[in-house]
Write an enzyme that holds these catalytic residues in place. Structure first.
Site, PDB file in Angstrom:
ATOM      1  N   ASP A 210       0.850  -1.201   0.000  1.00 13.30           N
ATOM      2  CA  ASP A 210       0.000   0.000   0.000  1.00 13.30           C
ATOM      3  C   ASP A 210       0.879   1.243   0.000  1.00 13.30           C
ATOM      4  O   ASP A 210       2.104   1.153   0.075  1.00 13.30           O
ATOM      5  CB  ASP A 210      -0.896   0.004   1.255  1.00 13.30           C
ATOM      6  N   ASP A 212       0.714   3.615   2.399  1.00 12.23           N
ATOM      7  CA  ASP A 212       0.567   4.193   3.723  1.00 12.23           C
ATOM      8  C   ASP A 212      -0.589   5.214   3.661  1.00 12.23           C
ATOM      9  O   ASP A 212      -1.558   4.986   2.946  1.00 12.23           O
ATOM     10  CB  ASP A 212       1.887   4.807   4.213  1.00 12.23           C
TER      11      ASP A 212
END
Length: 291
Positions: A210, A212
């Site tokens: 991802d 973050d």
């Protein structure tokens, strides 16, 4: 000749080694207690292998409760020479996208609830972690990743946070913009420091799941989305691991970066002042320089 034994410490999503021959889960007890789980041992393409699930099978340990000292000590006890850390991370860089891998070469350690050294009162040592990963082992991981068709980035700074919560938006922006970090995770510290104290070559493979919370188009971290990306990353991680025996071979030669002699000038306590109980305890990881 020292025989190569490659250990994989698998994080979220990596729970075994494909194609392992004579596979056996073994119990190991260390002076620091039991590791996260039993250790899976066997051979792959004629090279000894070991696999340790960092969080335990079924993911029972939080990042803070992983028994890092016991994990590294257990690997040292069974003859491991090279440790590959495989872990899920968030990314602070647009070009380091979910599904990509990063071969980490630096860390900023923001953890605070973990024991970070094997040494202590009665036997004091200071090792250098200026370059906390092994360049030789990292190069092998990069080569294996490319051969497996993985989009891999060589070099990056890993922000190690305590967790278990993910970052606030303010923290994420600070780590990215002010501190210049590239990826963020919760488990590579103190693991890398302990591996250096145990004179083991250590490489970190960060599997990005991802962006973050800093990315304006992605919002907050979503665990369900992380798990989806994790499954794809796990397959890539296993493909990388399968290629390592051929690259590292059966004979473990002296590390060109000195990982296997990290304690050469690290111990400060005078021999006559060393606590005998500490000497005995530390013989597991530092016996080379204590005997």
């Amino acid at each position: 000749m020292t025989e190569t034994m490659i250990a994989v410490i698998g994080g979220s999503g990596i729970y075994d080694i494909d194609g392992l021959e004579n596979a056996e889960w073994i119990d190991v007890e260390t002076p620091w207690g039991a590791p996260s789980d039993q250790i899976l041992t066997g051979t792959l393409d004629g090279v000894k292998m070991a696999f340790l699930p960092r969080h335990g099978r079924g993911h029972v340990h939080t990042p803070s409760t992983v028994p890092y000292q016991a994990n590294i000590a257990a690997l040292k006890q069974i003859g491991v020479t090279d440790v590959i850390s495989v872990s899920a991370t968030g990314s602070f860089r647009e070009e380091m996208a979910p599904g990509d891998f990063v071969i980490v070469d630096q860390f900023i350690d923001r953890t605070f609830a973990r024991e970070k050294s094997f040494f202590g009162p009665g036997l004091v040592a200071h090792v250098s972690v200026a370059h906390p990963t092994c360049g030789h082992l990292s190069e092998a991981c990069e080569t294996a990743a490319k051969a497996a068709g993985i989009n891999v980035h060589r070099g990056g700074t890993y922000l190690a946070m305590e967790g278990p919560q993910f970052s606030t938006l303010a923290e994420s922006k600070m780590y990215r913009e002010s501190w210049g970090c590239d990826v963020i995770g919760m488990t590579n510290m103190p693991e890398a420091k302990l591996a250096r104290e145990a004179e083991l070559c250590y490489a970190s493979v960060a599997m990005i799941t991802d962006y973050d919370s800093w990315h304006p188009d992605h919002g907050e971290v979503d665990v369900s989305e992380i798990i989806r990306v994790l499954m794809g990353n796990a397959d890539k991680g296993r493909n990388l691991v399968r290629r390592l025996p051929a690259l590292l071979g059966n004979e473990h030669k002296d590390c060109p970066h000195g990982c296997d002699h990290a304690l050469e000038f690290a111990i400060l306590t005078a021999p006559e002042k060393r606590d005998p109980a500490m000497v005995e305890k530390l013989s597991v990881v530092a016996g080379r320089v204590l005997t």
